[in-house]
Design a protein around this motif. Sequence first.
Motif: not given
Lengths: 330, 326
Positions: A72-84, A252-261
């Motif tokens: 439930r965090n709008p800024l989560a994403g594979p890149y931001v959370l260090g998964i990449s 940025f694809v991981g974090i941005g696209v869900p927001h665009l959707a």
Amino acid sequence: MVLLILSVVLSISVGSVLIPFGDIVAYLFGSKDNHPLFATIIGKFRLPKTLAALTAGAGLSLSGLLMQSYFRNPLAGPYVLGISSGASLGVALLTLAGINLAAFTGLGHAWSIALSAALGSLAVFMVIMYASLRIHNHVMLLILGIMFGSATSALVSIMQYFSQADSLQRFLFWSFGNLGGLTWQELQVMLPLVGIGILLSLWALKDLQAMSLGETYAASMGVPLKKLRWLIVLSTSIMAGVITAFCGPIAFVGIGVPHLARLLFRTANQQVLFPGSLLLGMIILLLCDSIAQVPGSDYTLPINIITSLLGAPLVISMLLKNRNVKSMLS
Amino acid sequence: MRTSSSIVTTESLSIGYAHQPALMENLNLEVQRGKLTALLGPNGIGKTTLLRTLSGIHAPMKGKVLFKNTDLAQYTRQQIAKEISLVLTDKPALWSTTVYELVSFGRYPYSSWIGQLSPLDHQKIEEAIQLTHIDFLRHHAVDTLSDGQLQKVMIARALAQDGDLLLLDEPTAHLDLGNKIEIFRLLRTLALKTQKAIVISTHELELAIEMTDCLWVLSCGADTLVGTPEELLLSGALSQRVSGKEYILNELSGKFEIAHPAGPELAIEGNPKAAQWLAHFLRKNGFTIVPKAAQTLHITDSPLQISLNNHVFDCFDDVIQALNKG
């Protein structure tokens, strides 16, 4: 859908050699009487690149959606959370430190690189997930992700420092992000693995919807939280890890696209956002890739540069404008 | 005292968190169908923990929670979800979600593996919307609702989950008086109409006395006080339990009164309503009102006249000035 087909065609048409539109359509519909050069270019380079963009776009956006919904965090994403970064570490161990996984396991090169990246992602994500059980603060979680990203980058840097020039160069090119360098063999590994990730996440769809009310509500509605955690960790680690392994880190694809959707479909309904993010992710990465080819020139820019240049302003404007994002972080 | 309408009973229940002393011990409580029960007690006493324990989300430290005569620990999470629903204090951070969608979340335990809703699901959602009178809000976005409206929507979601037990953690916190009364009335009507058992935690003792069927008063170092509000008032137990140095619960009215420190004594004569409010005013300003005293005030209303030692005043403030001078 129409947009997706258009971007597929665009992505195939753009490149250093100009191929007439008619030839592309003819090739795609199985015509044999093409110019042999065009057929080779399309079959060997353009089509794999387009498929890679489709897979990476879909997988990364979906990982982002899953992570944003779960935390439930709008800024989560594979890149931001260090998964990449975890994936990078796995790949670095393979290419720089020279750990020969292929000899160990008898797997081919493509498989071993996918495996090491997925394991790297999995390791980082499991730590993040464990920490998230103790920390219920959105900002803390993000800081944690950034710290992990930095720590893994540092490890990678150490390996870079001590490695040979040629493997260093290979690793550097990889880290720019590149959709074009994939062989059919590598695609044969990436496609099914990302497919498995997508299927796994489909299984989490309903639980994620209930999670939007928070963990206690979810538990009271019978959401199996443990199962859900494993599903999220596994599916996003596979998707983000494997994609990063073959295409390099794509930000940025991981974090941005869900927001665009969310903006586009004006809903928080996972049943809409799931296919929506998939489609949008494919379209956006295809378009980014077409831009990266710098149409009409011989240059090809690294894909990571394009997604970062377009994605960073998007996230910044989201932070400044969207009061929902702001309220979720406070 | 287990009755046929009983749905939950606790047996020597201790609640609390691992590696910490128990919050409450040896609770023997009973929840009945068709009744609204209010859980009262100071902050930090364990009201939320008790609700979480009754809902099966949190395990008891000792003792048992029996739901429909079976230990709650033997139910699966999925079974519990169809029997017990919650309304919590956390405000859900939802954006672009409509009221109808939010209520439909309550059907989670029943919908298909991918979340598809059946006609029965839609019917239950519809019923929940009608019961909570939020029909006019159904297409509104959740983040545009007022606190009172949102609370009703959350209650509707819990109703859609269609259990026999509804647990609400401070459903009237942050609401204005009108909304508080509305929520209490809604819950009471729901309990009667649907024959569900409803338990709420609250700090609103006066409203709870007014609107609920049963009180559980938790306090530190004392047994939990359980009973019908009126009976607890009649026996004096409630007043004794909740009255403090600063305030007392009036056993006749069921309302709190501020305990003013004793001051110079005065007596008041005159029309009862006028005399009562003059007494109220004087108590607030440091005087003690007794039936007979050295000084007696006479009051008449319409027109307002107060006489004291042959002086006549036409407003309360002048009386205080005269009293403080003399």
